[in-house]
Design a protein around this motif. Structure first.
Motif, PDB file in Angstrom:
ATOM      1  N   MET A   1       0.849  -1.174   0.000  1.00 30.03           N
ATOM      2  CA  MET A   1       0.000   0.000   0.000  1.00 30.03           C
ATOM      3  C   MET A   1       0.896   1.238   0.000  1.00 30.03           C
ATOM      4  N   GLU A   2       0.522   2.217  -0.772  1.00 29.75           N
ATOM      5  CA  GLU A   2       1.270   3.466  -0.835  1.00 29.75           C
ATOM      6  C   GLU A   2       0.837   4.380   0.312  1.00 29.75           C
ATOM      7  N   PHE A   3       1.687   5.352   0.622  1.00 30.11           N
ATOM      8  CA  PHE A   3       1.453   6.234   1.756  1.00 30.11           C
ATOM      9  C   PHE A   3       0.116   6.964   1.654  1.00 30.11           C
ATOM     10  N   ASP A   4      -0.185   7.541   0.486  1.00 33.14           N
ATOM     11  CA  ASP A   4      -1.430   8.301   0.360  1.00 33.14           C
ATOM     12  C   ASP A   4      -2.658   7.408   0.542  1.00 33.14           C
ATOM     13  N   GLU A   5      -2.596   6.172   0.087  1.00 31.72           N
ATOM     14  CA  GLU A   5      -3.696   5.227   0.301  1.00 31.72           C
ATOM     15  C   GLU A   5      -3.847   4.909   1.786  1.00 31.72           C
ATOM     16  N   PHE A   6      -2.712   4.689   2.444  1.00 33.49           N
ATOM     17  CA  PHE A   6      -2.734   4.384   3.871  1.00 33.49           C
ATOM     18  C   PHE A   6      -3.380   5.528   4.651  1.00 33.49           C
ATOM     19  N   VAL A   7      -2.956   6.750   4.375  1.00 32.47           N
ATOM     20  CA  VAL A   7      -3.493   7.915   5.088  1.00 32.47           C
ATOM     21  C   VAL A   7      -4.987   8.051   4.821  1.00 32.47           C
ATOM     22  N   ALA A   8      -5.393   7.911   3.570  1.00 33.33           N
ATOM     23  CA  ALA A   8      -6.812   8.050   3.234  1.00 33.33           C
ATOM     24  C   ALA A   8      -7.672   7.015   3.956  1.00 33.33           C
ATOM     25  N   SER A   9      -7.156   5.804   4.097  1.00 30.15           N
ATOM     26  CA  SER A   9      -7.971   4.753   4.699  1.00 30.15           C
ATOM     27  C   SER A   9      -7.849   4.684   6.223  1.00 30.15           C
ATOM     28  N   ARG A  10      -6.734   5.099   6.803  1.00 30.71           N
ATOM     29  CA  ARG A  10      -6.498   4.872   8.234  1.00 30.71           C
ATOM     30  C   ARG A  10      -6.478   6.120   9.105  1.00 30.71           C
ATOM     31  N   ARG A  11      -6.381   7.326   8.528  1.00 30.97           N
ATOM     32  CA  ARG A  11      -6.251   8.532   9.347  1.00 30.97           C
ATOM     33  C   ARG A  11      -7.393   8.702  10.347  1.00 30.97           C
ATOM     34  N   PRO A  12      -8.661   8.567   9.957  1.00 28.78           N
ATOM     35  CA  PRO A  12      -9.727   8.725  10.954  1.00 28.78           C
ATOM     36  C   PRO A  12      -9.600   7.745  12.124  1.00 28.78           C
ATOM     37  N   ALA A  13      -9.210   6.515  11.846  1.00 29.11           N
ATOM     38  CA  ALA A  13      -9.054   5.527  12.917  1.00 29.11           C
ATOM     39  C   ALA A  13      -7.878   5.887  13.816  1.00 29.11           C
ATOM     40  N   LEU A  14      -6.817   6.435  13.247  1.00 26.97           N
ATOM     41  CA  LEU A  14      -5.667   6.843  14.049  1.00 26.97           C
ATOM     42  C   LEU A  14      -6.044   7.999  14.980  1.00 26.97           C
ATOM     43  N   VAL A  15      -6.776   8.970  14.453  1.00 29.03           N
ATOM     44  CA  VAL A  15      -7.225  10.100  15.287  1.00 29.03           C
ATOM     45  C   VAL A  15      -8.112   9.581  16.411  1.00 29.03           C
ATOM     46  N   ARG A  16      -9.027   8.710  16.083  1.00 25.74           N
ATOM     47  CA  ARG A  16      -9.939   8.150  17.089  1.00 25.74           C
ATOM     48  C   ARG A  16      -9.172   7.379  18.163  1.00 25.74           C
ATOM     49  N   ALA A  17      -8.155   6.646  17.768  1.00 25.10           N
ATOM     50  CA  ALA A  17      -7.347   5.900  18.741  1.00 25.10           C
ATOM     51  C   ALA A  17      -6.664   6.855  19.717  1.00 25.10           C
ATOM     52  N   VAL A  18      -6.135   7.960  19.223  1.00 26.54           N
ATOM     53  CA  VAL A  18      -5.468   8.927  20.104  1.00 26.54           C
ATOM     54  C   VAL A  18      -6.485   9.586  21.037  1.00 26.54           C
ATOM     55  N   VAL A  19      -7.680   9.854  20.543  1.00 27.65           N
ATOM     56  CA  VAL A  19      -8.740  10.403  21.405  1.00 27.65           C
ATOM     57  C   VAL A  19      -9.081   9.392  22.492  1.00 27.65           C
ATOM     58  N   LEU A  20      -9.217   8.133  22.118  1.00 22.07           N
ATOM     59  CA  LEU A  20      -9.529   7.099  23.108  1.00 22.07           C
ATOM     60  C   LEU A  20      -8.405   6.928  24.121  1.00 22.07           C
ATOM     61  N   MET A  21      -7.177   7.255  23.735  1.00 21.60           N
ATOM     62  CA  MET A  21      -6.052   7.188  24.669  1.00 21.60           C
ATOM     63  C   MET A  21      -6.045   8.366  25.637  1.00 21.60           C
ATOM     64  N   GLY A  22      -6.923   9.336  25.401  1.00 24.52           N
ATOM     65  CA  GLY A  22      -7.068  10.420  26.365  1.00 24.52           C
ATOM     66  C   GLY A  22      -6.716  11.808  25.883  1.00 24.52           C
ATOM     67  N   SER A  23      -6.481  11.990  24.609  1.00 25.09           N
ATOM     68  CA  SER A  23      -6.144  13.318  24.093  1.00 25.09           C
ATOM     69  C   SER A  23      -7.392  13.999  23.538  1.00 25.09           C
ATOM     70  N   PRO A  24      -7.498  15.319  23.711  1.00 26.70           N
ATOM     71  CA  PRO A  24      -8.599  16.053  23.070  1.00 26.70           C
ATOM     72  C   PRO A  24      -8.479  15.937  21.548  1.00 26.70           C
ATOM     73  N   ILE A  25      -9.580  16.083  20.859  1.00 26.03           N
ATOM     74  CA  ILE A  25      -9.623  15.878  19.408  1.00 26.03           C
ATOM     75  C   ILE A  25      -8.621  16.761  18.670  1.00 26.03           C
ATOM     76  N   ALA A  26      -8.502  18.029  19.056  1.00 21.54           N
ATOM     77  CA  ALA A  26      -7.561  18.925  18.367  1.00 21.54           C
ATOM     78  C   ALA A  26      -6.126  18.443  18.555  1.00 21.54           C
ATOM     79  N   ASP A  27      -5.792  18.031  19.773  1.00 20.08           N
ATOM     80  CA  ASP A  27      -4.453  17.501  20.034  1.00 20.08           C
ATOM     81  C   ASP A  27      -4.242  16.189  19.287  1.00 20.08           C
TER      82      ASP A  27
END
Length: 157
Positions: free
Chosen positions: A1-27
């Motif tokens: 998988m190329e980088f742009d494909e990875f970002v397009a498919s996984r970025r929302p899940a990565l942000v959500r994981a960081v929120v679940l770890m305790g960071s505010p959405i902006a952070d």
């Protein structure tokens, strides 16, 4: 998988994981952006990893830890207090997020990586650089704490 494909498919899940770890959405968005910048610079190495997704989560966890250490957490005085929460019917998602926020970060990270990011125990051990047995014990303690918190009458307002 190329980088742009990875970002397009996984970025929302990565942000959500960081929120679940305790960071505010902006952070969380800033942390993910920084982590993805690191991934982009080393994408060839990330792709060659046995589990590229676990490798990205390791970068994400490390970036979050670095950001947390740098962030100033002082309180600022304010004349206006926020309104009290009056809605007694909290959603399950809110109750789970509150329960996650109340537990130690080490347990929260393991639970998010296991049950949200769907990494294996071995991948989590690699991401967090801890033994697999520690992953299992943190997950067990975290799940027990969640169950206790979510069963208590106080958990729903």
């Amino acid at each position: 998988m190329e980088f742009d494909e990875f970002v397009a498919s996984r970025r929302p899940a990565l942000v959500r994981a960081v929120v679940l770890m305790g960071s505010p959405i902006a952070d969380a968005e800033d942390i993910v952006q920084s982590a993805l910048t690191t991934c982009y610079r080393h994408w060839a190495k990330v792709r060659r990893a046995g589990s590229p997704e676990a490798y990205v989560y390791r970068i994400l966890v490390n970036t979050r830890a670095s950001a947390w250490r740098r962030k100033w957490r002082g309180e600022l005085p304010t004349g206006d207090l926020p309104d009290a929460i009056t809605d007694a019917d909290l959603t399950t998602g809110l109750a789970v997020r509150e329960a996650l926020a109340a537990m130690p970060a080490t347990q929260r990270e393991v639970l998010v990586l296991r049950y949200y990011a769907d990494l294996t125990e071995r991948e989590i051990a690699d991401v967090l650089r801890i033994p697999p047995g520690t992953v299992k014990s943190r997950a067990a303690r975290g799940l027990a704490a969640l169950a206790t918190t979510l069963r208590s009458p106080d958990a729903h307002g």
